[in-house]
Design a protein around this motif. Structure first.
Motif, PDB file in Angstrom:
ATOM      1  N   ARG A 597       0.812  -1.201   0.000  1.00 46.93           N
ATOM      2  CA  ARG A 597       0.000   0.000   0.000  1.00 46.93           C
ATOM      3  C   ARG A 597       0.857   1.267   0.000  1.00 46.93           C
ATOM      4  NH1 ARG A 597      -1.184   2.079   5.485  1.00 46.93           N
ATOM      5  NH2 ARG A 597      -3.079   3.054   4.706  1.00 46.93           N
ATOM      6  N   LEU A 603      -0.597  10.493  -4.585  1.00 50.09           N
ATOM      7  CA  LEU A 603      -0.097  11.666  -5.313  1.00 50.09           C
ATOM      8  C   LEU A 603       0.015  11.312  -6.788  1.00 50.09           C
ATOM      9  CD1 LEU A 603       2.639  12.878  -2.845  1.00 50.09           C
ATOM     10  CD2 LEU A 603       0.397  13.893  -3.285  1.00 50.09           C
ATOM     11  N   GLN A 605       1.395  12.758  -9.163  1.00 50.82           N
ATOM     12  CA  GLN A 605       2.718  12.963  -9.775  1.00 50.82           C
ATOM     13  C   GLN A 605       3.601  11.743  -9.646  1.00 50.82           C
ATOM     14  OE1 GLN A 605       2.352  16.134  -7.463  1.00 50.82           O
ATOM     15  NE2 GLN A 605       2.526  17.759  -9.015  1.00 50.82           N
ATOM     16  N   LEU A 609       5.289   9.750 -12.636  1.00 48.54           N
ATOM     17  CA  LEU A 609       6.731   9.468 -12.639  1.00 48.54           C
ATOM     18  C   LEU A 609       6.976   7.998 -12.904  1.00 48.54           C
ATOM     19  CD1 LEU A 609       9.434  10.907 -12.141  1.00 48.54           C
ATOM     20  CD2 LEU A 609       9.298  10.110  -9.776  1.00 48.54           C
TER      21      LEU A 609
ATOM     22  N   PHE B  15       9.339  19.052 -24.269  1.00 47.60           N
ATOM     23  CA  PHE B  15       8.711  17.901 -23.581  1.00 47.60           C
ATOM     24  C   PHE B  15       9.324  17.661 -22.213  1.00 47.60           C
ATOM     25  CE2 PHE B  15       8.549  13.412 -22.540  1.00 47.60           C
ATOM     26  CZ  PHE B  15       7.175  13.178 -22.597  1.00 47.60           C
ATOM     27  N   LEU B  19       7.498  17.828 -18.738  1.00 46.78           N
ATOM     28  CA  LEU B  19       7.436  16.653 -17.836  1.00 46.78           C
ATOM     29  C   LEU B  19       7.959  17.004 -16.450  1.00 46.78           C
ATOM     30  CD1 LEU B  19       6.723  13.651 -17.666  1.00 46.78           C
ATOM     31  CD2 LEU B  19       9.098  13.146 -18.259  1.00 46.78           C
ATOM     32  N   ALA B  22       5.424  19.058 -14.715  1.00 47.20           N
ATOM     33  CA  ALA B  22       4.253  18.267 -14.276  1.00 47.20           C
ATOM     34  C   ALA B  22       4.568  17.429 -13.052  1.00 47.20           C
ATOM     35  CB  ALA B  22       3.771  17.375 -15.415  1.00 47.20           C
ATOM     36  N   LEU B  23       5.848  16.973 -12.993  1.00 46.05           N
ATOM     37  CA  LEU B  23       6.210  16.097 -11.862  1.00 46.05           C
ATOM     38  C   LEU B  23       6.556  16.884 -10.613  1.00 46.05           C
ATOM     39  CD1 LEU B  23       8.316  13.331 -13.626  1.00 46.05           C
ATOM     40  CD2 LEU B  23       5.988  13.169 -12.743  1.00 46.05           C
ATOM     41  N   THR B  24       6.988  18.099 -10.753  1.00 46.36           N
ATOM     42  CA  THR B  24       7.497  18.799  -9.580  1.00 46.36           C
ATOM     43  C   THR B  24       6.571  19.896  -9.069  1.00 46.36           C
ATOM     44  OG1 THR B  24       8.731  20.258 -11.015  1.00 46.36           O
ATOM     45  CG2 THR B  24       9.909  18.375 -10.093  1.00 46.36           C
ATOM     46  N   ARG B  25       5.754  20.468  -9.952  1.00 45.47           N
ATOM     47  CA  ARG B  25       4.876  21.546  -9.474  1.00 45.47           C
ATOM     48  C   ARG B  25       3.955  21.020  -8.383  1.00 45.47           C
ATOM     49  NH1 ARG B  25       6.280  26.517 -10.271  1.00 45.47           N
ATOM     50  NH2 ARG B  25       8.271  25.444 -10.088  1.00 45.47           N
ATOM     51  N   ARG B  26       3.686  21.863  -7.360  1.00 43.75           N
ATOM     52  CA  ARG B  26       2.798  21.405  -6.281  1.00 43.75           C
ATOM     53  C   ARG B  26       1.382  21.932  -6.484  1.00 43.75           C
ATOM     54  NH1 ARG B  26       4.790  23.557  -1.304  1.00 43.75           N
ATOM     55  NH2 ARG B  26       3.335  22.228  -0.195  1.00 43.75           N
ATOM     56  N   ILE B  31       0.758  22.430 -12.819  1.00 45.05           N
ATOM     57  CA  ILE B  31       0.729  21.158 -13.542  1.00 45.05           C
ATOM     58  C   ILE B  31       0.014  21.350 -14.877  1.00 45.05           C
ATOM     59  CG2 ILE B  31      -0.177  18.800 -13.488  1.00 45.05           C
ATOM     60  CD1 ILE B  31       0.184  18.970 -10.410  1.00 45.05           C
ATOM     61  N   THR B  94      -1.994  19.951  -4.727  1.00 42.16           N
ATOM     62  CA  THR B  94      -2.564  18.640  -5.060  1.00 42.16           C
ATOM     63  C   THR B  94      -2.458  17.651  -3.901  1.00 42.16           C
ATOM     64  OG1 THR B  94      -0.478  18.104  -6.100  1.00 42.16           O
ATOM     65  CG2 THR B  94      -2.295  18.759  -7.548  1.00 42.16           C
ATOM     66  N   GLU B  95      -1.393  17.770  -3.085  1.00 41.48           N
ATOM     67  CA  GLU B  95      -1.254  16.760  -2.012  1.00 41.48           C
ATOM     68  C   GLU B  95      -2.279  16.970  -0.902  1.00 41.48           C
ATOM     69  OE1 GLU B  95       1.051  19.008  -2.690  1.00 41.48           O
ATOM     70  OE2 GLU B  95       2.048  19.775  -0.876  1.00 41.48           O
ATOM     71  N   LYS B 101      -8.780   9.446  -0.260  1.00 39.54           N
ATOM     72  CA  LYS B 101      -7.718   8.502   0.089  1.00 39.54           C
ATOM     73  C   LYS B 101      -8.090   7.778   1.385  1.00 39.54           C
ATOM     74  CE  LYS B 101      -2.756   8.592   0.711  1.00 39.54           C
ATOM     75  NZ  LYS B 101      -1.672   9.506   1.047  1.00 39.54           N
ATOM     76  N   TRP B 102      -7.701   6.536   1.427  1.00 33.74           N
ATOM     77  CA  TRP B 102      -7.964   5.754   2.650  1.00 33.74           C
ATOM     78  C   TRP B 102      -6.837   5.872   3.647  1.00 33.74           C
ATOM     79  CZ3 TRP B 102      -5.554   0.943   4.025  1.00 33.74           C
ATOM     80  CH2 TRP B 102      -6.069   0.411   5.261  1.00 33.74           C
TER      81      TRP B 102
END
Lengths: 626, 102
Positions: A597, A603, A605, A609, B15, B19, B22-26, B31, B94-95, B101-102
């Motif tokens: 899990r 997340l 992202q 990744l 690109f 990428l 997209a992966l690092t922006r919070r 994103i 986003t976080e 989420k469980w």
């Protein structure tokens, strides 16, 4: 042919049903239900008697069963014997029920008593009407059941409960013989109808055995030696029950059975001789016991046994009509004797006796001035049973004696005469001790109410005139003998108990001490049965109980214990192995998911990744491998 | 004449930048912007191959035009979602959006 005789037992049965179901609501009215039913039965019986005084025959009422292909119907026999018995049973039964209204007046189970009385009468009437052995056996057992219910009617008394059981078990021994006899008859001759009995093969030992087995049933029901022991104990029941059992129903059934199967007996000498000798032994033995007994009802009980023995003796020497004639007259005067005894017991009060209503004749005495109706009827009944002309007992006893001597049985004649002598003696011993002499101190007595004395008077009339219902065949030799015997008996009793005021009797008692002890202990028959049958029975039962407790219960308990242990093991296995495996699988799953899990961070992202790197790896592999 | 490789390198760089973003922006808006960069990198590639492979009917260009139109539409939808989330949760990180989420 009158075709409604089968309705006769129906009314008492209906009265039984009404009283047993609605007795609590009816209360005292239940007596009227029973009496009405008996009266209707009496009416139909009278009509049947008039309509069939000449003819005889049987008719089928309901088709019933096929036994091995042999049809068996619910049918009715009507012949002079049945008609006479129907009339006697209904007359005596109705009078006894009227009397019971007075006698049982304060009883808590008043309506129950009348329900049983009706059932008893219905069974007896059904027994009389039956035209085959199966029906007879059904009603026969019905009579037995009712006797049990009524003898132990006051079941709060241990003696009464015991007496009921004794009556039931003792008669059952005879009934078993009867049942075997019926089955043997059916399997050897394929018939169960009484009308076929006369034509059965002569000198066939099987049929002789059938006859003797049927007689076994009669021995039990009619209290013949050696199964007579239940009848004196049956005195624990209410006195009207004693009267009904002794006069009209239960004990008459045995004699009636022999008379009904007479066609079979007459052609099988051995069976007939058995009947005669058993009857003679019974008559003599019971009469001798009655000489020394001190219980008013038990004396009458032994008297009944003795008279039944005489009837059997008469039947056994070939006197069908003499035997049944005596059965009829005896029904009247014995019912009367019992009801008189009941009247005395009912109204006597003894201050120092714990029983209050005493039955001990030594505590009575001089009752005649206080109870003129009861006393007079008692004396009439006593004269009748003693055989004083022209009362009914004289005619029937005379006919019995003449039948015995005319068929060439001097020994049996002597026994019968001696029995008559003893009968006259003991019945007048009873009368002198109870009605005459001086009253004992502390005894109070009063005449019974009319509801009791009127039936007594009616029965007294019947006791006087019942002997004239038959055309007489005067036989002056036996008439002289029987009258002389009766007078001697009464005279002896008079000299013993009135003139000498019991001094002589005490003297005689000491002179014949052994004989007296033998008689007052009833020939030790009860003790012999106790030692020979009952004790071993109990011992067998005890060892069986021990076996039951030790081995059978032990085995059961052992099995139980084994199952407990086994199920404990099984439950441990279930708990730790089966459940363990299931839990283990669950735990492994949980553990794995706890690891994986972490991949699922939530997340987006991270996923991208991973997807990107996955794609990159795939492309790399493709390029390298490509 | 600028060689084909320059165009392709420009597309790859775009690109990679997209990428990375997209992966690092919070923030959700960052994103979205990065994804627009990735789409444009793809458009450059489409037009480049249309030109250098000599497709006569200009199919690659038409395709690129479609991508631009759809990218605009998807940007609108994405921004609407971001505004709706912000109204409810007072955040565009986003976080923090972890209610499912469980």
């Amino acid at each position: 042919m009158v075709k409604y005789a089968h309705l006769i037992p129906l009314f008492p049965f209906m009265a039984f049903a009404i009283n047993i179901f609605f007795g609590r609501r009816l209360k005292k009215a239940s007596a009227f239900v029973s009496i009405a039913a008996s009266s209707i039965a009496l009416l139909i019986a009278a009509v049947t008697f008039i309509g069939n005084s000449n003819g005889e025959g049987s008719y089928s009422v309901v088709k019933w069963v096929f036994l091995n292909g042999v049809p068996l119907d619910f049918g009715v026999t009507i012949d002079p014997l049945t008609c006479m018995m129907l009339l006697v049973v209904t007359i005596v039964g109705t009078l006894i029920q009227i009397y019971s209204m007075g006698y049982m007046h304060d009883d808590a189970r008043f309506s129950r008593f009348f329900a049983y009385m009706s059932l008893f009468m219905g069974s007896m009437l059904g027994l009389l009407l039956a035209d085959n052995f199966v029906m007879l056996y059904i009603f026969w057992e019905g009579v037995g059941l009712c006797s049990y219910l009524l003898i132990s009617f006051w079941f709060e008394k241990p003696a009464a409960a015991k007496a009921g059981m004794k009556a039931f078990i003792t008669t059952r021994i005879g009934d078993t013989g009867l049942l075997i006899g019926i089955l043997l008859l059916f399997f050897s001759t394929k018939t169960l109808y009484f009308r076929d009995l006369a034509g059965l093969a002569i000198n066939d030992t099987t049929i002789t055995a059938v006859g003797i087995l049927i007689f076994c049933g009669a021995i039990g029901k009619s209290a013949q030696f050696p199964l007579h022991v239940w009848l004196p104990d049956a005195m624990e029941g209410p006195t009207p029950v004693s009267a009904l059992i002794h006069a009209a129903t239960m004990v008459a059934a045995g004699v009636y059975l022999i008379a009904r199967c007479y066609g079979l007996f007459i052609s099988h000498h051995a069976a007939l001789v058995t009947v005669a000798y058993v009857g003679a032994i019974t008559a003599f033995m019971a009469a001798s016991i009655a000489l020394v007994n001190n219980d008013i009802k038990r004396i009458l009980a032994y008297s009944t046994i003795s008279q039944l023995g005489l009837m059997m003796l008469g039947l056994g020497v070939g006197g069908l009509e003499a035997g049944t004639f005596h059965l009829m007259t005896h029904a009247f005067f014995k019912a009367l004797l019992f009801l008189c005894a009941g009247s005395i017991i009912h109204s006597i009060h003894v201050d120092d006796d714990p029983a209050i209503h005493t039955q001990d004749i030594r505590k009575m005495g001089g009752l005649f001035p206080k109870m003129r109706i009861t006393g007079t009827t008692f004396i009439i009944a006593g004269l009748a049973i003693a055989g004083i002309p022209p009362l009914s007992g004289f005619w029937s006893k005379d006919e019995l004696l003449s039948e015995i001597i005319n068929t060439g049985h001097p020994v049996l004649f002597a026994v019968a005469s001696l029995t008559s002598l003893m009968t006259a003696f003991y019945i007048f011993r009873l009368i002198f001790l109870v009605l005459f002499g001086k009253m004992r101190p502390g005894v109070r007595v009063h005449e019974s109410p009319y509801v009791m004395t009127v039936p007594l008077s009616v029965l007294a009339v019947f006791s006087v005139v019942a002997g004239f219902f038959r055309p007489m065949r005067p036989d002056f030799l036996t008439m002289g003998v029987s009258t002389a015997v009766a007078v001697i008996g009464i005279g002896l009793a008079y000299s013993f108990y009135i003139l000498n005021n019991k001094i002589l009797s005490a003297d005689i008692r000491s002179r014949f001490a052994f004989l007296y002890r033998l008689l007052s202990n009833k020939y030790y028959i009860d003790e012999i049965y106790e030692a020979v049958f009952i004790k071993p029975c109990f011992r067998i039962a005890e060892s069986a109980a021990r076996f039951d407790l030790g081995v059978v219960d032990g085995a059961v308990n052992l099995t139980a214990r084994i199952s407990v242990v086994a199920s404990k093991i099984q439950s441990w296995f279930d708990l730790y192995i089966v459940d363990g495996i299931v839990n283990m699988i669950a735990n492994i799953t949980w553990l794995c998911s706890a690891i994986f899990r972490r991949l699922q961070t939530g997340l987006v992202q991270n996923y991208i990744l991973i997807a990107f790197f996955g794609l990159a790896i795939i492309i790399l592999i493709k390029l390298i491998g490509g | 004449m600028i060689p084909q490789s320059h165009f392709l390198i420009l597309g790859a760089v775009l690109f990679a930048i997209g990428l990375y973003g997209a992966l690092t922006r919070r923030t959700a808006i960052g994103i979205l912007m990065s994804i627009e960069l990735i789409l444009n990198a793809a458009n450059i590639n489409l037009i480049t191959f249309n030109k250098f492979l000599g497709s006569p009917d200009g199919l690659g260009q038409i395709f690129a035009l479609f991508v631009i139109a759809i990218a605009a539409a998807s940007a609108v939808v994405g921004l609407v979602l971001v505004i709706a989330v912000y109204r409810n949760m007072k955040t565009i990180f986003t976080e923090k959006m972890n209610m499912l989420k469980w």
